[in-house]
Design a protein around this motif. Structure first.
Motif, PDB file in Angstrom:
ATOM      1  N   HIS A 120      46.546  27.013  43.959  1.00 47.18           N
ATOM      2  CA  HIS A 120      45.536  26.862  45.010  1.00 47.18           C
ATOM      3  C   HIS A 120      45.856  25.617  45.827  1.00 47.18           C
ATOM      4  N   ALA A 170      41.961  37.003  43.209  1.00 41.63           N
ATOM      5  CA  ALA A 170      40.519  36.785  43.054  1.00 41.63           C
ATOM      6  C   ALA A 170      40.241  35.675  42.043  1.00 41.63           C
ATOM      7  N   MET A 171      40.992  35.668  40.932  1.00 39.49           N
ATOM      8  CA  MET A 171      40.774  34.651  39.906  1.00 39.49           C
ATOM      9  C   MET A 171      41.206  33.270  40.379  1.00 39.49           C
ATOM     10  N   GLU A 173      41.299  32.235  43.510  1.00 35.15           N
ATOM     11  CA  GLU A 173      40.362  31.775  44.532  1.00 35.15           C
ATOM     12  C   GLU A 173      39.087  31.227  43.887  1.00 35.15           C
ATOM     13  N   GLN A 174      38.706  31.800  42.749  1.00 32.71           N
ATOM     14  CA  GLN A 174      37.551  31.294  42.000  1.00 32.71           C
ATOM     15  C   GLN A 174      37.931  30.108  41.116  1.00 32.71           C
ATOM     16  N   LYS A 175      39.235  29.761  41.111  1.00 31.94           N
ATOM     17  CA  LYS A 175      39.765  28.640  40.324  1.00 31.94           C
ATOM     18  C   LYS A 175      39.551  28.831  38.826  1.00 31.94           C
ATOM     19  N   ARG A 176      39.638  30.095  38.403  1.00 33.39           N
ATOM     20  CA  ARG A 176      39.561  30.418  36.976  1.00 33.39           C
ATOM     21  C   ARG A 176      40.942  30.352  36.335  1.00 33.39           C
TER      22      ARG A 176
END
Length: 473
Positions: A120, A170-171, A173-176
């Motif tokens: 990210h 998606a993960m 972007e959610q910083k998971r």
């Protein structure tokens, strides 16, 4: 017994028709890819397969004078499908590795690339190379070589495997997750197309040679492919295809996320029709077999005792093994075509659970009901038809409907054997729109729109049968 003979005859006829399909008279060059790996393979805004690998596959087919047929399947089962002779070759950006070369032969490389780490842009973990990722979560697509590389070279990295790049995006972007490893060309292209705040960091982890695998018993085909690849390099065709997808002149006008709404709707509806068609056929097969099997499961003594134990063993085995394993065994092990394999597997699985429901329903009917009917002079068939079965069926309706609902949802598994059902079509849309939340929600609502009315219908049927006096409360 007459009914049982009819069921056995129909089942044998189905198995005969559903066996391995004969090859067509016209020679085809059948290749496999995922259809979810843009820009190498994806569905364009008209809903057709497109991409670098798609163009290469069609060009090779033309040069070896065969008709091109491309099958979209899941990556984690694509090599098994090749070894089971489901297609002639895989033109899906497969890296040449020593482990894979033990099972298949590869063509000369048709392009070179390498593994790259992406993170990210905010970089909350302050990571600038893969060596700084110890204890952090790094994602890869299941079945790709990057997973083995990370597990072997960087054992302290927590490797997260997902089914597609869209899920990884998606993960992240959610910083998971901290980042992901993928092909440098694919990663850079997808990040640009998806408009995500991701960047590559560090040097390329390693270089890869990308080839076309074929079975070891097809040396002539391998020679034809190598000859076609060499000719494509010599006359500039390969460079033109590469330029089409990776050239400096590409602009945002080619953005894949612009798949037309009408195409998206058509793909989802077609996929759902396939899901429901498979479910309907499997339910019919399962229920037709469940009634005689459930009846025989109640005969633990007498002349039918051996049949009882055979059916009991089979039912327990089916219920005790994963549906996915059964599906792959029928498709790869027994050599069935995809649709018959799906219907047979789900139908037999439904039979196993429905047979137990039928058995429980029959055993719940008071024996005095049968004895009273016998005293009235009813034949065994009439006693079962008019007295025992209506009461047993009312009791069995709720769990039977649960089996039906469960089977409809289990159709999501058949995408693993190259069937374009609803979930696979949703994933193909997600691979170019990068909106997994939206389209998985739509797919879930489509399933619910069918299963919820079925559950309400079962309540209504149960009340109707009870109103006619067939109650045992």
């Amino acid at each position: 017994m007459h009914y049982a003979r009819i069921i056995i005859t129909l089942t044998l006829a189905f198995l005969t028709l559903a066996g391995p399909w004969p090859a067509t008279a016209e020679e085809e060059f059948v290749t496999a890819l995922t259809g979810k790996f843009p820009p190498f393979s994806y569905y364009d805004k008209q809903g057709n397969l497109a991409g670098f690998d798609v163009d290469v596959s069609r060009e090779i087919a033309q040069r070896i004078n065969q008709k091109s047929q491309i099958i979209a399947t899941e990556w984690d089962g694509i090599l098994a499908g090749l070894l089971a002779e489901k297609y002639d070759a895989i033109i899906g950006s497969m890296a040449i590795t020593p482990v894979r070369q033990e099972s298949v032969d590869f063509s000369t490389p048709y392009y070179h690339s390498g593994a790259q780490l992406f993170i990210h842009r905010d970089n909350p973990n302050k990571v600038y190379s893969i060596s700084e990722c110890n204890g952090l979560r790094i994602a890869v697509v299941l079945g790709e070589t990057y997973q083995h590389f990370l597990e072997e070279k960087f054992p302290d990295v927590e490797v997260v495997t997902l089914k597609s790049g869209a899920e990884i995006f998606a993960m992240l972007e959610q910083k998971r997750i901290t980042g992901f490893v993928t092909d440098r060309l694919v990663g850079a292209w997808q990040v640009k197309e998806a408009g995500r705040p991701f960047v590559s960091v560090g040097d390329m982890l390693y270089k890869e040679r990308i080839g076309i695998p074929v079975r070891k018993d097809r040396p002539e085909l391998l020679g034809q492919i190598n000859k076609a690849l060499a000719a494509m390099e010599d006359d500039g065709t390969m460079q033109r295809i590469h330029q089409r997808y990776f050239g400096l002149g590409k602009t945002s006008s080619s953005k894949l996320g612009t798949m037309e709404p009408s195409v998206i709707a058509t793909k989802l509806l077609k996929g759902f029709a396939v899901s429901l068609g498979i479910a309907f056929a499997a339910i019919l097969l399962g229920f037709a077999l469940a009634v005689p099997c459930g009846l025989l499961l109640t005969f633990r003594h007498g002349s039918l005792k051996p049949i009882h134990f055979l059916i009991r063993a089979f039912v327990d085995f089916i219920r005790g093994t994963p549906v996915l394993i059964q599906l792959l065994f029928v498709w790869l092990g027994l050599g069935f075509a995809p649709f018959p394999a799906a219907i047979l597997t789900l139908g037999i699985c439904a039979m196993a659970y429905m047979a137990e429901v039928v058995r429980a329903g029959l055993m719940s009917v008071d024996p005095g009901q049968d004895l009273g009917a016998k005293a009235l002079g009813l034949s065994p068939v009439d006693r079962f038809r008019f007295v025992v079965w209506p009461q047993a069926f009312r009791i069995a309706i709720p769990p039977l409907m649960n089996c039906v609902v469960s089977l409809i949802k289990d159709t999501a598994l058949v995408s693993i054997i190259s069937i374009p059902e609803l979930i696979r079509e949703a994933q193909s849309i997600i691979s170019v729109t990068f909106e997994p939340g939206l389209y998985y929600l739509i797919a879930g609502l489509m399933f619910f729109a069918v299963t919820f009315p079925l559950m309400k219908l079962s309540d209504r049927v149960e009340r109707s049968i009870k109103a006619k006096g067939f109650a045992h409360d």
